[in-house]
Design an enzyme around this catalytic site. Structure first.
Site, short mmCIF file in Angstrom:
data_model
loop_
_atom_site.label_atom_id
_atom_site.label_comp_id
_atom_site.label_asym_id
_atom_site.label_seq_id
_atom_site.Cartn_x
_atom_site.Cartn_y
_atom_site.Cartn_z
N ARG A 106 33.76 4.10 37.76
CA ARG A 106 35.06 4.86 37.79
C ARG A 106 35.53 5.61 36.35
O ARG A 106 35.44 4.71 35.55
CB ARG A 106 36.23 4.13 38.37
CG ARG A 106 35.73 3.46 40.00
CD ARG A 106 37.08 2.86 40.42
NE ARG A 106 38.07 3.73 40.66
CZ ARG A 106 39.47 3.51 41.13
NH1 ARG A 106 39.72 2.06 41.46
NH2 ARG A 106 40.24 4.32 41.56
N ASN A 157 48.22 7.16 35.23
CA ASN A 157 48.53 6.11 36.44
C ASN A 157 48.43 6.86 37.79
O ASN A 157 48.02 8.20 37.95
CB ASN A 157 49.91 5.33 36.51
CG ASN A 157 50.04 4.15 37.09
OD1 ASN A 157 49.21 3.28 37.03
ND2 ASN A 157 50.88 4.11 37.99
N LYS A 158 48.03 6.09 38.94
CA LYS A 158 47.96 6.48 40.02
C LYS A 158 48.85 7.79 40.56
O LYS A 158 49.98 7.91 40.17
CB LYS A 158 48.40 5.44 41.34
CG LYS A 158 48.36 5.79 42.63
CD LYS A 158 46.97 6.16 43.00
CE LYS A 158 45.78 5.29 42.67
NZ LYS A 158 44.34 5.59 42.75
N GLY A 178 42.23 -1.48 40.15
CA GLY A 178 43.37 -1.73 39.13
C GLY A 178 42.90 -1.93 37.75
O GLY A 178 41.53 -2.57 37.79
N ALA A 179 43.22 -1.26 36.74
CA ALA A 179 42.59 -1.24 35.39
C ALA A 179 42.07 -2.40 34.76
O ALA A 179 41.17 -2.52 34.50
CB ALA A 179 43.34 -0.29 34.61
N ASP A 185 46.62 3.26 33.85
CA ASP A 185 45.25 2.99 33.81
C ASP A 185 44.64 3.41 32.54
O ASP A 185 43.44 3.01 32.15
CB ASP A 185 44.51 3.90 35.01
CG ASP A 185 44.83 3.33 36.41
OD1 ASP A 185 46.06 3.58 36.78
OD2 ASP A 185 44.03 2.52 36.92
N GLN A 221 47.59 1.41 48.26
CA GLN A 221 47.75 0.43 47.79
C GLN A 221 49.13 -0.40 47.68
O GLN A 221 49.26 -1.51 47.51
CB GLN A 221 47.39 0.68 46.02
CG GLN A 221 45.75 0.91 46.18
CD GLN A 221 45.66 2.39 46.16
OE1 GLN A 221 46.51 3.08 46.60
NE2 GLN A 221 44.64 2.71 45.21
O1 MRU Z 1 42.98 3.51 41.95
P1 MRU Z 1 43.11 2.02 41.79
O2 MRU Z 1 43.89 1.33 43.00
O3 MRU Z 1 42.46 1.29 40.99
O4 MRU Z 1 44.58 2.60 40.85
C1 MRU Z 1 45.33 1.54 40.26
C2 MRU Z 1 46.53 2.05 39.50
O5 MRU Z 1 46.89 3.11 39.55
C3 MRU Z 1 47.35 0.80 39.15
O6 MRU Z 1 48.89 1.21 39.06
C4 MRU Z 1 47.07 0.76 37.71
O7 MRU Z 1 45.63 0.37 37.49
C5 MRU Z 1 47.83 -0.37 37.00
S1 MRU Z 1 47.08 -1.80 37.16
C6 MRU Z 1 47.78 -2.97 36.32
#
Ligand code: MRU
Length: 368
Positions: free
Chosen positions: A90, A254-255, A54-55, A244, A203
């Protein structure tokens, strides 16, 4: 937030100040396991292996990693090496770059004997600010949920779809996409959340559902492909996700899968809002097609992990052994598909003008 009645942040400095505690998110929802990071390399591994993800939390973990680096080797060479290692973990979440730049700039300007103490204070500040930001996103975003509720005559529940985990586990507390949901729940506005499972790492199923269950937020888990159908049948009033990285024109990464949900939302006139903390805006990036998209290992697509009836955590193959897989972890949703960005400073259109209206100082001097 609460875990079995105990308040938690997703990351914290231990009382002896020698290690940083995290919740191992790879073990949820089956085990609640705390892990203690003792070195900057531990922090990098935790980010890389997605024990933390998560960012905003990636940024906070990097900040604490640099604090740990000042305990090991506070020299310019030592700190620069740790920063490079953390940066390489990352590529998509811009909060990582933001936090490392902020820590590095401050620490390298100080004499060696002041670096450890300052690193502790600044990492703590980054975490405290993240909580304030997410809380403010909740306070702005709850107005959107309340408006929908009032438009429905306060007679029925507001149904919200979310993707991935942009909850308190992805930040230091509250979450971005989930902050308005928690705020609505606390204020007695009836909400129900459709939780996308979010293949390949699930997730949504593992983390968002676990968070909502812990906080008694009504929710239903759906497979990623169900969102379009639910929107067509009028079962979703609002789509909220995190981000992100946002480009300065309002495009967001985003994801992976967020873009498809945004397309379905536009086709069905479902409003789509993004919870967007200021540190997630990349003022040096002009549009979404410049955002680096992380390509993750094929194993995440070819295998799936879960708990057996006997309580064992096992990973099984779901495709022929010879099949190749591609695994882009994020996608970009163009600004034109986004109804609004919910930031800590207010809600704006997903556009250069919208973002400039809330962050006039950044628009003038993007590097600061
Ligand atoms: O690969 P991840 O689990 O780090 O991806 C996270 C996401 O895509 C979240 O939706 C994003 O970071 C927003 S977190 C507040």
């Amino acid at each position: 937030m609460q875990v079995n009645g105990t308040p938690y942040r997703s990351i914290w400095l231990e009382d002896d100040e020698k290690s940083v505690g995290i919740i191992d998110q790879t073990r949820l929802p089956h085990d609640f396991l705390k892990v203690y990071l003792k070195t900057a390399a531990d922090a990098a591994v935790a980010i890389q292996t997605m024990q933390v993800r998560g960012a905003p939390l990636i940024g906070a973990t990097a900040a604490w990693g640099i604090y740990l680096a000042t305990r090991e080797d506070p020299t310019d060479t030592g700190l620069r090496a740790s920063c490079e290692n953390l940066l390489s973990t990352r590529p998509t979440a811009v909060n990582l770059i933001w936090a490392i730049k902020r820590m590095k700039k401050r620490l390298l300007s100080l004499p060696l004997n002041k670096r450890k103490q300052e690193a502790k204070l600044l990492a703590q500040k980054i975490c405290d600010e993240d909580i304030e930001i997410c809380h403010a996103i909740g306070n702005w975003g709850v107005n959107i949920i309340r408006d929908i509720w009032e438009t429905k005559g306060k007679s029925s529940t507001v149904n919200i779809l979310t993707h991935c985990n942009a909850g308190w586990l992805a930040t230091v507390d509250w979450g971005t996409a989930t902050a308005p949901i928690y705020a609505a729940n606390e204020r007695g506005i009836p909400v129900h959340v459709w939780v996308d499972e979010t293949r390949p790492r699930n997730q949504g199923a593992a983390l968002t559902a676990w968070e909502f269950a812990s906080h008694s937020v009504p929710h239903t888990l759906v497979v990623d492909n169900a969102g379009g159908h639910l929107m067509q049948r009028g079962k979703i009033d609002l789509l909220i996700t995190g981000a992100d990285r946002a480009a300065e024109n309002g495009d967001i990464a985003n994801k992976v899968g967020t873009y498809l949900k945004a397309l379905a939302a536009a086709d069905n006139h479902v409003p789509f809002y993004v919870g967007l903390p200021g540190p997630t805006i990349d003022w040096t990036c002009q549009s979404g097609n410049k955002i680096p998209i992380e390509e993750r290992g094929a194993d995440e697509v070819l295998r799936i992990t879960g708990q057996t009836k006997r309580g064992l955590i096992e990973t099984v193959n779901i495709a022929p052994k010879t099949t190749q897989a591609a695994n882009p972890a994020f996608d970009v949703t163009p600004a034109k598909l986004i109804t609004g960005l919910i930031t800590e400073r207010g809600i704006c259109t997903a556009s250069r003008e919208g973002l400039k209206s809330l962050y006039p100082e950044k628009a003038k001097s993007p590097q600061t």
